[in-house]
Design a protein around this motif. Sequence first.
Motif, PDB file in Angstrom:
ATOM      1  N   ALA A  13     119.687  70.142 -35.197  1.00  0.00           N
ATOM      2  CA  ALA A  13     118.590  69.613 -35.753  1.00  0.00           C
ATOM      3  C   ALA A  13     117.581  70.230 -34.839  1.00  0.00           C
ATOM      4  O   ALA A  13     116.725  70.648 -34.900  1.00  0.00           O
ATOM      5  CB  ALA A  13     118.639  67.739 -35.747  1.00  0.00           C
ATOM      6  N   ARG A  14     117.834  70.202 -33.796  1.00  0.00           N
ATOM      7  CA  ARG A  14     116.606  70.417 -32.233  1.00  0.00           C
ATOM      8  C   ARG A  14     116.441  72.081 -32.486  1.00  0.00           C
ATOM      9  O   ARG A  14     115.528  72.406 -32.563  1.00  0.00           O
ATOM     10  CB  ARG A  14     117.061  69.987 -31.275  1.00  0.00           C
ATOM     11  N   MET A  15     117.712  72.536 -33.083  1.00  0.00           N
ATOM     12  CA  MET A  15     117.525  74.118 -32.812  1.00  0.00           C
ATOM     13  C   MET A  15     116.645  74.398 -34.299  1.00  0.00           C
ATOM     14  O   MET A  15     116.105  74.735 -34.550  1.00  0.00           O
ATOM     15  CB  MET A  15     118.699  74.980 -32.776  1.00  0.00           C
ATOM     16  N   ARG A  20     111.226  76.596 -37.418  1.00  0.00           N
ATOM     17  CA  ARG A  20     110.360  76.081 -37.513  1.00  0.00           C
ATOM     18  C   ARG A  20     108.948  75.570 -36.451  1.00  0.00           C
ATOM     19  O   ARG A  20     108.223  76.121 -36.965  1.00  0.00           O
ATOM     20  CB  ARG A  20     110.536  74.836 -38.632  1.00  0.00           C
ATOM     21  N   GLU A  21     108.977  74.943 -35.996  1.00  0.00           N
ATOM     22  CA  GLU A  21     107.886  75.295 -35.140  1.00  0.00           C
ATOM     23  C   GLU A  21     107.467  75.735 -33.970  1.00  0.00           C
ATOM     24  O   GLU A  21     106.405  76.573 -34.687  1.00  0.00           O
ATOM     25  CB  GLU A  21     108.489  73.888 -33.881  1.00  0.00           C
ATOM     26  N   THR A  22     108.016  76.911 -34.314  1.00  0.00           N
ATOM     27  CA  THR A  22     107.717  77.863 -33.516  1.00  0.00           C
ATOM     28  C   THR A  22     107.320  79.599 -34.427  1.00  0.00           C
ATOM     29  O   THR A  22     106.716  79.613 -34.665  1.00  0.00           O
ATOM     30  CB  THR A  22     109.175  78.866 -32.914  1.00  0.00           C
ATOM     31  N   CYS A  23     108.211  79.203 -35.804  1.00  0.00           N
ATOM     32  CA  CYS A  23     107.482  80.028 -36.865  1.00  0.00           C
ATOM     33  C   CYS A  23     105.793  79.157 -37.089  1.00  0.00           C
ATOM     34  O   CYS A  23     104.499  80.300 -37.687  1.00  0.00           O
ATOM     35  CB  CYS A  23     107.982  79.741 -38.266  1.00  0.00           C
ATOM     36  N   ARG A  24     105.354  77.894 -36.654  1.00  0.00           N
ATOM     37  CA  ARG A  24     104.489  77.913 -37.852  1.00  0.00           C
ATOM     38  C   ARG A  24     103.523  78.327 -36.973  1.00  0.00           C
ATOM     39  O   ARG A  24     102.087  78.672 -36.877  1.00  0.00           O
ATOM     40  CB  ARG A  24     104.681  75.900 -37.795  1.00  0.00           C
ATOM     41  N   ARG A  25     103.593  77.817 -35.315  1.00  0.00           N
ATOM     42  CA  ARG A  25     103.126  77.761 -34.204  1.00  0.00           C
ATOM     43  C   ARG A  25     102.106  79.562 -34.043  1.00  0.00           C
ATOM     44  O   ARG A  25     101.179  80.273 -33.226  1.00  0.00           O
ATOM     45  CB  ARG A  25     103.076  77.354 -32.683  1.00  0.00           C
ATOM     46  N   THR A  26     103.103  80.476 -35.123  1.00  0.00           N
ATOM     47  CA  THR A  26     102.924  82.097 -34.535  1.00  0.00           C
ATOM     48  C   THR A  26     102.595  82.931 -36.173  1.00  0.00           C
ATOM     49  O   THR A  26     102.452  83.638 -35.457  1.00  0.00           O
ATOM     50  CB  THR A  26     104.111  82.337 -34.043  1.00  0.00           C
ATOM     51  N   ASP A  27     102.573  82.040 -37.211  1.00  0.00           N
ATOM     52  CA  ASP A  27     102.288  82.814 -38.745  1.00  0.00           C
ATOM     53  C   ASP A  27     103.325  83.319 -38.454  1.00  0.00           C
ATOM     54  O   ASP A  27     102.783  84.153 -38.917  1.00  0.00           O
ATOM     55  CB  ASP A  27     101.169  82.748 -38.828  1.00  0.00           C
ATOM     56  N   LYS A  28     104.806  82.779 -38.233  1.00  0.00           N
ATOM     57  CA  LYS A  28     106.108  84.456 -38.815  1.00  0.00           C
ATOM     58  C   LYS A  28     106.615  83.005 -39.990  1.00  0.00           C
ATOM     59  O   LYS A  28     106.729  82.032 -40.020  1.00  0.00           O
ATOM     60  CB  LYS A  28     106.446  84.585 -38.104  1.00  0.00           C
ATOM     61  N   GLN A  29     107.632  84.192 -40.612  1.00  0.00           N
ATOM     62  CA  GLN A  29     108.789  83.095 -41.147  1.00  0.00           C
ATOM     63  C   GLN A  29     109.572  83.706 -41.326  1.00  0.00           C
ATOM     64  O   GLN A  29     110.080  84.208 -40.745  1.00  0.00           O
ATOM     65  CB  GLN A  29     108.284  83.560 -43.064  1.00  0.00           C
TER      66      GLN A  29
END
Length: 193
Positions: A13-15, A20-29
């Motif tokens: 779950a942490r991974m 998800r969080e890094t995608c959100r902060r970098t505008d990536k998918q």
Amino acid sequence: LRTRLVPIQSITARMERTVRETCRRTDKQASISITGQNLQIDTDILQGLTAPLLHMLRNAVDHGIESPTTREAAGKPSEGKISLHFEQKVNQIHLTLHDDGQGLDVERIRARAVERGLLKPDATLSEEDTFRLILQPGFTTRDQVSDISGRGVGMDVVQTAVENLQGLLRITSQPGQGTSLHIQVPLTLIATN
């Protein structure tokens, strides 16, 4: 020994949240698939691997996976793929983290190493040795510091953690195809006679 073993899925779950969080902060998918998460591993090994693994996942999104528009222009799906594979071979755990991003930029790594005095301009290095330059303390290819990258707290932390677990770290990368990090650590740090 068995009482010290925990399943890898205890940190799944942490991974997933980190990606998800890094995608959100970098505008990536990007999506992540994890195989071998039912594998039982020594508590100390798993604790020692958790922070480096999360760092590697943030790097995979931030440095590896391209923006959706860049990916589409390169003929790739807009969503990047990150795979994490755990496998036990005899008394070793093998972990492979792969992203289908842009791959490591050998020229940029060399230029930054020369800039920092880690490498003479005329030095010849194998591709593998060039990749290993990213494991140097304070090494970054970023010009701008963000809350995710460029602070120079990087892959050296991963390398140190793997060494502390008596493990090995190998990096492979293909331009435009992505990067793979291979880690091999003992199943347990307890010596069994």
